[in-house]
Design an enzyme around this catalytic site. Structure first.
Site, PDB file in Angstrom:
ATOM      1  N   ARG A  40      23.107   9.405  76.608  1.00 26.58           N
ATOM      2  CA  ARG A  40      22.129  10.490  77.202  1.00 26.58           C
ATOM      3  C   ARG A  40      22.588  11.682  76.493  1.00 26.58           C
ATOM      4  O   ARG A  40      23.639  12.159  76.661  1.00 26.58           O
ATOM      5  CB  ARG A  40      22.068  10.277  78.580  1.00 26.58           C
ATOM      6  N   HIS A  41      21.412  12.779  76.102  1.00 29.22           N
ATOM      7  CA  HIS A  41      21.694  14.051  75.653  1.00 29.22           C
ATOM      8  C   HIS A  41      22.646  14.730  76.634  1.00 29.22           C
ATOM      9  O   HIS A  41      22.311  14.445  77.903  1.00 29.22           O
ATOM     10  CB  HIS A  41      20.486  14.488  75.216  1.00 29.22           C
ATOM     11  N   GLY A  42      23.053  15.779  75.936  1.00 33.22           N
ATOM     12  CA  GLY A  42      23.711  16.765  77.004  1.00 33.22           C
ATOM     13  C   GLY A  42      22.719  17.462  77.622  1.00 33.22           C
ATOM     14  O   GLY A  42      21.606  17.595  77.650  1.00 33.22           O
ATOM     15  N   GLU A  43      23.499  17.982  78.722  1.00 33.14           N
ATOM     16  CA  GLU A  43      22.599  18.807  79.856  1.00 33.14           C
ATOM     17  C   GLU A  43      21.865  19.874  79.172  1.00 33.14           C
ATOM     18  O   GLU A  43      22.390  20.731  78.281  1.00 33.14           O
ATOM     19  CB  GLU A  43      23.571  19.673  80.583  1.00 33.14           C
ATOM     20  N   THR A  44      20.425  20.002  79.885  1.00 35.58           N
ATOM     21  CA  THR A  44      19.528  21.296  79.373  1.00 35.58           C
ATOM     22  C   THR A  44      19.377  22.083  80.477  1.00 35.58           C
ATOM     23  O   THR A  44      19.724  21.894  81.405  1.00 35.58           O
ATOM     24  CB  THR A  44      18.216  20.475  78.956  1.00 35.58           C
ATOM     25  N   THR A  45      18.485  23.235  79.988  1.00 35.63           N
ATOM     26  CA  THR A  45      18.184  24.485  80.949  1.00 35.63           C
ATOM     27  C   THR A  45      17.470  23.627  82.013  1.00 35.63           C
ATOM     28  O   THR A  45      17.409  24.160  83.360  1.00 35.63           O
ATOM     29  CB  THR A  45      17.598  25.384  80.297  1.00 35.63           C
ATOM     30  N   TRP A  46      16.643  22.745  81.610  1.00 35.59           N
ATOM     31  CA  TRP A  46      15.741  22.258  82.506  1.00 35.59           C
ATOM     32  C   TRP A  46      16.375  21.079  83.475  1.00 35.59           C
ATOM     33  O   TRP A  46      16.175  21.122  84.617  1.00 35.59           O
ATOM     34  CB  TRP A  46      14.339  21.705  81.909  1.00 35.59           C
ATOM     35  N   ARG A  91      16.880  18.144  72.110  1.00 35.78           N
ATOM     36  CA  ARG A  91      17.776  18.029  72.774  1.00 35.78           C
ATOM     37  C   ARG A  91      18.833  16.776  72.552  1.00 35.78           C
ATOM     38  O   ARG A  91      20.032  16.742  72.532  1.00 35.78           O
ATOM     39  CB  ARG A  91      17.643  17.664  74.449  1.00 35.78           C
ATOM     40  N   GLU A 116      11.719  10.429  75.182  1.00 38.04           N
ATOM     41  CA  GLU A 116      11.579  10.258  76.549  1.00 38.04           C
ATOM     42  C   GLU A 116      10.387   9.530  77.154  1.00 38.04           C
ATOM     43  O   GLU A 116       9.144   9.919  76.408  1.00 38.04           O
ATOM     44  CB  GLU A 116      11.826  11.512  77.496  1.00 38.04           C
TER      45      GLU A 116
END
Length: 248
Positions: A40-46, A91, A116
């Protein structure tokens, strides 16, 4: 539309061990197996603000870039992948490109079918406000009817499951006896896990988690699930992605 079921095998089967290079042994993937490391991709602002992304774009934040680096460092020390695949959302691609560089893969192969889930009218809202502001989409998302499309152009759970599984099957068909890395999203991982294990929930699907899947013919089995050992010094959102409750 019927619920997507992949295999009648037990939920998580014993797997052939792939031992790390640091232990001084040779890593081997069986000749009839495709080993897919799903990230799973890294953490985002959202992610950090609890806002629903769906197929909208949101940048990796500072923590997310550090997570991507931690994943890359770990995977770079393991069995070298033949290829790195990614969703076409930024992302995921940013995370995949960092992994590919560390694993000495020259390119990231973009597969739009790994993006997604489109969650219709829910996209852009904060999780805590959707029941009041977009009630029809809220009820469709949490419905037990897996073929129910989310209002506002969204996909049903079955549609997500079928395109995700088909994408992995296509990748696996190219890489028998090899390890590959696939960078995707929380909703996709949840759908794949539930399709394979037939469990009613996938639990928390954490940012930057590593999940190892073996595919042989039509038999699928997880070797590991939601592994975040590489994030001990970086940190991660404890709430993860959990489409089975509002604890986002």
């Amino acid at each position: 539309m019927a619920t997507c079921i992949v295999s009648n095998e037990p939920t998580i089967n014993p797997m052939v061990a792939v031992v790390s290079e640091s232990e001084g042994t040779i890593e081997i993937v069986p000749h009839d197996v495709a080993e897919i490391v799903i990230v799973r991709h890294g953490e985002t602002t959202w992610n950090a603000s609890g806002r629903i992304q769906g197929q909208l774009e949101s940048e990796l934040n500072e923590v997310g870039w550090k997570q991507a680096e931690a994943i890359a460092d770990r995977l770079g020390k393991e069995l070298k992948p033949t290829a790195v695949y990614s969703s076409d959302l930024k992302r995921a691609k940013d995370t995949a490109e960092m992994i590919a560089k560390k694993c000495h893969c020259h390119e990231v192969i973009v597969v739009p079918e790994l993006k997604e889930r489109h969650v219709g009218s829910l996209q852009g809202f904060v999780w805590g406000e959707i029941q009041e502001k977009v009630p029809e989409a809220y009820h469709a998302f949490f419905s037990s009817e897996k073929d129910l499309e989310i209002p506002g152009g969204g996909e049903s759970f079955n549609q997500l499951c079928e395109r995700s599984v088909a994408a992995l099957e296509e990748i696996a068909s190219r890489h028998k006896g090899e390890r590959v890395i696939v960078v995707t999203h929380g909703g996709v991982l949840r759908a794949i896990y539930m399709a394979i294990t037939r469990e009613p929930t996938a639990g928390k699907v954490l940012n930057a988690s590593i999940n190892v899947l073996h595919l042989s013919e039509k038999k699928w089995a997880f070797k590991s699930w939601s592994d975040v050992a590489h994030l001990n010094e970086v940190g991660f959102l404890q709430r993860g992605f959990n489409g089975d409750s509002l604890q986002q």
